[in-house]
Design a protein around this motif. Structure first.
Motif, PDB file in Angstrom:
ATOM      1  N   GLU A   1       2.074   0.754  -6.258  1.00 22.13           N
ATOM      2  CA  GLU A   1       2.748   0.192  -7.206  1.00 22.13           C
ATOM      3  C   GLU A   1       1.792  -0.086  -8.372  1.00 22.13           C
ATOM      4  OE1 GLU A   1       5.669  -3.214  -8.640  1.00 22.13           O
ATOM      5  OE2 GLU A   1       5.512  -2.842  -6.712  1.00 22.13           O
ATOM      6  N   ILE A   2       0.613  -0.715  -7.802  1.00 22.00           N
ATOM      7  CA  ILE A   2      -0.298  -0.994  -8.786  1.00 22.00           C
ATOM      8  C   ILE A   2      -1.203   0.103  -9.557  1.00 22.00           C
ATOM      9  CG2 ILE A   2      -2.646  -2.345  -8.929  1.00 22.00           C
ATOM     10  CD1 ILE A   2      -1.410  -4.241  -6.865  1.00 22.00           C
ATOM     11  N   ALA A   3      -1.612   0.862  -8.501  1.00 17.11           N
ATOM     12  CA  ALA A   3      -2.496   2.208  -8.806  1.00 17.11           C
ATOM     13  C   ALA A   3      -1.619   3.024  -9.614  1.00 17.11           C
ATOM     14  CB  ALA A   3      -3.124   2.624  -7.482  1.00 17.11           C
ATOM     15  N   GLY A   4      -0.431   3.308  -9.303  1.00 13.23           N
ATOM     16  CA  GLY A   4       0.337   4.422 -10.184  1.00 13.23           C
ATOM     17  C   GLY A   4       0.444   5.536  -8.878  1.00 13.23           C
ATOM     18  N   PRO A   5       0.987   6.660  -9.554  1.00 16.75           N
ATOM     19  CA  PRO A   5       1.315   7.809  -8.361  1.00 16.75           C
ATOM     20  C   PRO A   5       0.130   8.896  -8.844  1.00 16.75           C
ATOM     21  CG  PRO A   5       2.845   7.794 -10.457  1.00 16.75           C
ATOM     22  CD  PRO A   5       2.129   6.480 -10.554  1.00 16.75           C
ATOM     23  N   SER A   6      -0.541   8.718  -9.894  1.00 18.98           N
ATOM     24  CA  SER A   6      -1.552   9.904 -10.196  1.00 18.98           C
ATOM     25  C   SER A   6      -2.938   9.331  -9.810  1.00 18.98           C
ATOM     26  CB  SER A   6      -1.332  10.376 -11.485  1.00 18.98           C
ATOM     27  OG  SER A   6      -1.851   9.201 -12.529  1.00 18.98           O
ATOM     28  N   HIS A   7      -3.205   8.285  -9.088  1.00 16.23           N
ATOM     29  CA  HIS A   7      -4.363   7.673  -8.759  1.00 16.23           C
ATOM     30  C   HIS A   7      -5.227   8.840  -7.949  1.00 16.23           C
ATOM     31  CE1 HIS A   7      -3.769   7.035  -4.455  1.00 16.23           C
ATOM     32  NE2 HIS A   7      -2.494   6.437  -4.944  1.00 16.23           N
TER      33      HIS A   7
ATOM     34  N   SER B   1      -8.864  -6.674  -3.883  1.00 14.91           N
ATOM     35  CA  SER B   1      -9.263  -5.678  -5.232  1.00 14.91           C
ATOM     36  C   SER B   1      -8.819  -4.391  -4.653  1.00 14.91           C
ATOM     37  CB  SER B   1     -10.876  -5.940  -5.637  1.00 14.91           C
ATOM     38  OG  SER B   1     -11.408  -5.415  -4.464  1.00 14.91           O
ATOM     39  N   ILE B   2      -8.664  -3.504  -5.608  1.00  5.35           N
ATOM     40  CA  ILE B   2      -8.653  -2.140  -5.769  1.00  5.35           C
ATOM     41  C   ILE B   2      -9.539  -1.612  -6.499  1.00  5.35           C
ATOM     42  CG2 ILE B   2      -6.611  -0.479  -6.001  1.00  5.35           C
ATOM     43  CD1 ILE B   2      -4.623  -2.272  -5.755  1.00  5.35           C
ATOM     44  N   GLU B   3     -10.097  -0.468  -6.031  1.00  3.69           N
ATOM     45  CA  GLU B   3     -11.240   0.149  -6.764  1.00  3.69           C
ATOM     46  C   GLU B   3     -11.228   1.852  -6.666  1.00  3.69           C
ATOM     47  OE1 GLU B   3     -15.134  -1.101  -5.880  1.00  3.69           O
ATOM     48  OE2 GLU B   3     -14.615  -3.200  -6.447  1.00  3.69           O
ATOM     49  N   THR B   4     -11.566   2.323  -7.496  1.00  4.96           N
ATOM     50  CA  THR B   4     -11.741   3.986  -7.529  1.00  4.96           C
ATOM     51  C   THR B   4     -12.812   4.253  -6.483  1.00  4.96           C
ATOM     52  OG1 THR B   4     -12.970   4.372  -9.451  1.00  4.96           O
ATOM     53  CG2 THR B   4     -10.642   4.265  -9.771  1.00  4.96           C
ATOM     54  N   GLU B   5     -13.032   5.373  -5.784  1.00  7.95           N
ATOM     55  CA  GLU B   5     -13.993   5.726  -5.241  1.00  7.95           C
ATOM     56  C   GLU B   5     -15.512   5.689  -5.941  1.00  7.95           C
ATOM     57  OE1 GLU B   5     -14.597   9.037  -1.868  1.00  7.95           O
ATOM     58  OE2 GLU B   5     -14.127   9.847  -3.780  1.00  7.95           O
TER      59      GLU B   5
ATOM     60  N   LEU C   1     -12.924  -0.956 -11.337  1.00  5.69           N
ATOM     61  CA  LEU C   1     -12.163  -1.925 -10.751  1.00  5.69           C
ATOM     62  C   LEU C   1     -10.694  -1.701 -11.413  1.00  5.69           C
ATOM     63  CD1 LEU C   1     -11.774  -4.386  -9.252  1.00  5.69           C
ATOM     64  CD2 LEU C   1     -12.505  -5.742 -11.177  1.00  5.69           C
ATOM     65  N   LEU C   2      -9.783  -1.474 -10.638  1.00  6.09           N
ATOM     66  CA  LEU C   2      -8.431  -1.285 -11.185  1.00  6.09           C
ATOM     67  C   LEU C   2      -7.519  -2.456 -11.062  1.00  6.09           C
ATOM     68  CD1 LEU C   2      -7.274   2.231  -9.408  1.00  6.09           C
ATOM     69  CD2 LEU C   2      -8.395   1.749 -11.721  1.00  6.09           C
ATOM     70  N   PHE C   3      -7.886  -3.537  -9.940  1.00  8.24           N
ATOM     71  CA  PHE C   3      -6.848  -4.713  -9.774  1.00  8.24           C
ATOM     72  C   PHE C   3      -7.863  -5.683  -9.132  1.00  8.24           C
ATOM     73  CE2 PHE C   3      -4.403  -7.182  -7.056  1.00  8.24           C
ATOM     74  CZ  PHE C   3      -3.667  -7.747  -7.925  1.00  8.24           C
ATOM     75  N   GLU C   4      -7.741  -6.829  -9.677  1.00  9.20           N
ATOM     76  CA  GLU C   4      -8.480  -8.092  -8.737  1.00  9.20           C
ATOM     77  C   GLU C   4      -7.337  -9.187  -8.765  1.00  9.20           C
ATOM     78  OE1 GLU C   4     -12.602  -9.931  -8.075  1.00  9.20           O
ATOM     79  OE2 GLU C   4     -11.960  -9.358 -10.182  1.00  9.20           O
TER      80      GLU C   4
ATOM     81  N   PHE D   1       0.649  -1.665   1.890  1.00 11.79           N
ATOM     82  CA  PHE D   1       0.429  -0.297   1.333  1.00 11.79           C
ATOM     83  C   PHE D   1       1.556  -0.120  -0.048  1.00 11.79           C
ATOM     84  CE2 PHE D   1       1.567   4.136   1.298  1.00 11.79           C
ATOM     85  CZ  PHE D   1       0.325   4.874   1.017  1.00 11.79           C
ATOM     86  N   PRO D   2       2.928  -0.697  -0.030  1.00 11.89           N
ATOM     87  CA  PRO D   2       3.450  -0.194  -1.236  1.00 11.89           C
ATOM     88  C   PRO D   2       2.966  -0.855  -2.296  1.00 11.89           C
ATOM     89  CG  PRO D   2       4.942  -0.808   0.741  1.00 11.89           C
ATOM     90  CD  PRO D   2       3.458  -0.961   1.147  1.00 11.89           C
ATOM     91  N   SER D   3       2.312  -2.106  -2.291  1.00  8.90           N
ATOM     92  CA  SER D   3       1.815  -2.937  -3.487  1.00  8.90           C
ATOM     93  C   SER D   3       0.748  -1.988  -4.055  1.00  8.90           C
ATOM     94  CB  SER D   3       1.267  -4.117  -2.991  1.00  8.90           C
ATOM     95  OG  SER D   3       2.461  -5.132  -2.648  1.00  8.90           O
TER      96      SER D   3
END
Length: 663
Positions: free
Chosen positions: A298-304, A500-504, A508-511, A293-295
């Motif tokens: 950190e990757i997505a930022g506070p305003s995601h 990976s991290i994606e928006t709803e 794609l934000l991160f892979e 969760f912390p990662s």
């Protein structure tokens, strides 16, 4: 009475009578009692008014009552796209009381506020009953807050338990009752209260646990949701299904006792199974979510906004790992005095397939898989022997199991018992301390430490004389990562949990990039290490880790006073490290690496999906060790001072055919 003579002296005539003299000395009569009470009443009223003014002055702003504060949510999926958990304030759309089944409202009122529709915001009867119960118990056992007071606290106040906050809660409750109807207050409560699992509001909770809107829940499901309000995490069906079911039965009983349902309806609801969303049915996975969760933040930022995180976890493997750990440790005969454990299972590329940080996430959120640093004991010997093979030794080389001296240090096998000449394969499988120290000194402690670092071990270690016996601390995650090159052909891995991290919306934000092919062991060393690791499971100290129909290998480890027991090994497509012990570092009842950890490994591999055994598709066993096991030799376990203790084969048989007392 004799009369005073007329010719008495003037002084005598002027002297007052004794009785009158006493009355004059008493002064004016005292104030009437009613005036005293009246004065005290006025003073008390003024003091109470001043207190209320002081408390009211600090009341929070109520202008934003209608707005539901919604923070971003993060949905965590396993590597096959199945829901693991949600984090953040997950709110469903607001629902009206008129759209909910009447029994759902009745269930909530039965447990939270039976006189909700009759009190003015504060229930004097309920408050008096709670105070009496608390006085009798000597501590707080009941709360007297009404549903309106709970709403006031949830909306405007902090959770602190002070008399000032309680007064503010009551004042806000009266204000809410004066401004809104009872149904409106109930809607505000149901749409904002926390139901556990990141779900705020009755609609989000129903979707979270049952996959359907609140308007479609059954009586039993309504009772389960109402039961969550007392302690959302404790009674969550994804944390403890049996406890949630018992709590739902209590709610049904209360509904019947208050005339909200009939006996027949109670019996029918209690006997109807409740199906909880399967994607949320692995409570131990919360340890894994806490880790990554912390990662994510950190990757997505506070305003995601809302995010979807695809992880490496496998829900089926996670369930198998949790069941295996609990199944062994819940049995006193197999647990042998250990109360806790941890398990990490990695795919050959380092992706985490299962992570169990303890027996119960509800009782303890401390993640032993990544935070509990303990000495690995003989499990460290794998790195000693790998260093020896890099230096040119082979499994068939022979060394003398005899007393040794390194400076003024004399490591000993238990009871000064030695077996004489034996191959390195046998020394490894039997876990001889003497030979491990000998080859560490031959190879060089610095070489051993460098190889261990090369394989991924990052915990502090000293290249001193006791290094060969694992006299430094590691975590299960580290040990699993460092053992992975023995199974994947010699390639170093860095354990990871995010794919990976994606928006709803699907952006794609991160892979996570593909792991680099960094070879840290040559093919010959890998082959020789697999030979030794298989010998441990087939005929050595790790026989309890064997899985019929599946080739496995590993190494046991036990530390001083039997405080820590380990098994680290591989099978099928995963490498797994298991630790068992006690959080207070208390000694176990002679629990060894060949006991609880090996048993957990075997149970996990037999039911985990990656083994192929859970579906009935077994795989042929490998060729096993190069030589047959020696006959008539005693197995060994670690003992105080890091020594190895021979176990009588007959005693081992009587204890359970080489069960928990084998290393």
């Amino acid at each position: 009475m004799a009369r005073r003579p007329r010719n008495a002296p003037a002084a005598d005539r002027a002297r007052p009578a004794p009785a009158r003299r006493r009355r004059r000395r008493g002064g004016k009569p005292g104030l009437p009692l009613w005036r005293v009470f009246a004065a005290l009443f006025v003073i008390g009223t003024l003091a109470a008014a001043a207190l209320l003014v002081s408390v009211a002055r600090d009341l929070p702003d109520t202008s934003s009552l209608a707005a539901v504060e919604r923070s971003s949510t993060i949905a965590f999926l396993d590597h096959r796209g199945r829901l693991i958990a949600r984090r953040g304030s997950a709110h469903g759309h607001e629902v009206a009381v008129a759209d909910l089944p009447p029994f759902l409202v009745d269930a909530v009122l039965a447990v939270e506020d039976r006189r909700f529709y009759s009190h003015p915001g504060v229930d004097v009867i309920g408050l008096s009953r709670a105070m009496l119960a608390n006085i009798r118990a000597g501590h707080i056992v009941q709360g007297g807050s009404t549903l309106t007071q709970q709403l006031a606290k949830n909306l405007f106040l902090s959770p602190e338990r002070t008399w000032r906050r309680k007064l503010q809660e009551m004042m806000l409750a009266f204000w809410l009752e004066s401004r809104f109807t009872k149904d409106e207050i109930l809607e505000l409560y149901l749409n904002r209260v926390y139901f556990g699992g990141g779900a705020y509001g009755i609609e989000a909770a129903s979707l979270r646990y049952f996959g359907k809107p609140a308007s479609e829940v059954s009586l039993g499901e309504a009772a389960l949701l109402a039961g969550l309000l007392k302690a959302p995490s404790r009674y969550s069906p994804v944390n403890d299904a049996s406890r949630a079911a018992a709590r739902a039965t209590v709610v049904l009983d209360l509904m019947m006792q208050t005339g909200r349902i009939t006996e027949a309806e109670r019996v029918a609801a209690a006997s109807t199974p409740i199906r909880v969303s399967r994607g949320a049915s692995s409570p131990g996975a919360q340890y894994f979510i806490d880790w990554i969760f912390p990662s994510v933040r950190e990757i997505a930022g506070p305003s995601h906004g809302d995010l979807v995180v695809r992880t490496t976890l496998d829900v089926d493997a996670q369930r198998a790992a949790e069941a295996a750990l609990e199944g062994v440790l819940a049995d006193p005969a197999r647990a042998a005095g250990v109360s806790e454990g941890a398990l990490v299972s990695l795919a050959h590329d380092g992706s985490v397939r299962a992570m169990v940080g303890g027996r119960s996430y509800v009782r303890s959120q401390f993640n032993r898989a990544i935070l509990a640093s303990r000495q690995p004991g003989s499990a460290f010997k794998a790195f000693v022997y790998a260093s020896a093979f890099e230096a040119g030794l082979s499994p068939d080389d022979v060394r003398d199991d005899r007393p040794v001296r390194v400076g003024d240090w004399e490591p000993q096998n238990y009871n000064d018992t030695y077996r004489g000449e034996m191959t390195l394969r046998e020394a490894f499988a039997r876990s001889s301390n003497s030979i491990a120290v000998q080859i560490a000194e031959e190879t060089g402690r610095g070489h051993v430490a460098r190889l261990t670092r090369r394989l991924g071990m990052e915990s502090p270690m000293r290249a001193d004389r006791s290094l060969a016996l694992g006299a430094y601390e590691v975590t299960p995650l580290e040990l699993a990562g460092a053992y992975t090159p023995f199974a994947n052909g010699g390639y170093r891995v860095s354990p990871f949990g995010i794919i990976s991290i994606e928006t709803e919306a699907g952006d794609l934000l991160f892979e996570t990039p593909p792991p680099a092919d960094r070879r840290v062991l040559d093919a010959r060393t890998v082959s020789r290490m697999q030979d030794l690791l298989r010998a441990v499971v087939v005929w050595g100290t790790g026989r309890n880790a064997a899985v019929p129909g599946l080739e496995t290998g590993g190494k046991t480890g036990t530390t001083n006073d039997f405080r820590d027991a380990w098994f680290a090994g591989y099978g099928a497509d995963v490498v797994t490290a298991i630790w068992t012990g006690n959080d207070d570092n208390a000694p176990s009842d002679h629990a060894t690496g060949g006991g609880p950890p090996a048993l957990i490994f075997s149970a996990y591999m037999q039911s985990a999906p990656h083994s192929g055994l859970a579906s009935g598709h077994s795989r042929p066993a490998g060729d096993g060790p190069a030589i047959a096991p020696p006959v008539g030799d005693a197995e060994t376990v670690a003992t105080p001072a890091g020594r190895e203790e021979p176990r009588d084969p007959i005693a081992a048989f009587l204890a359970g055919l080489g069960g928990p007392d084998s290393e």
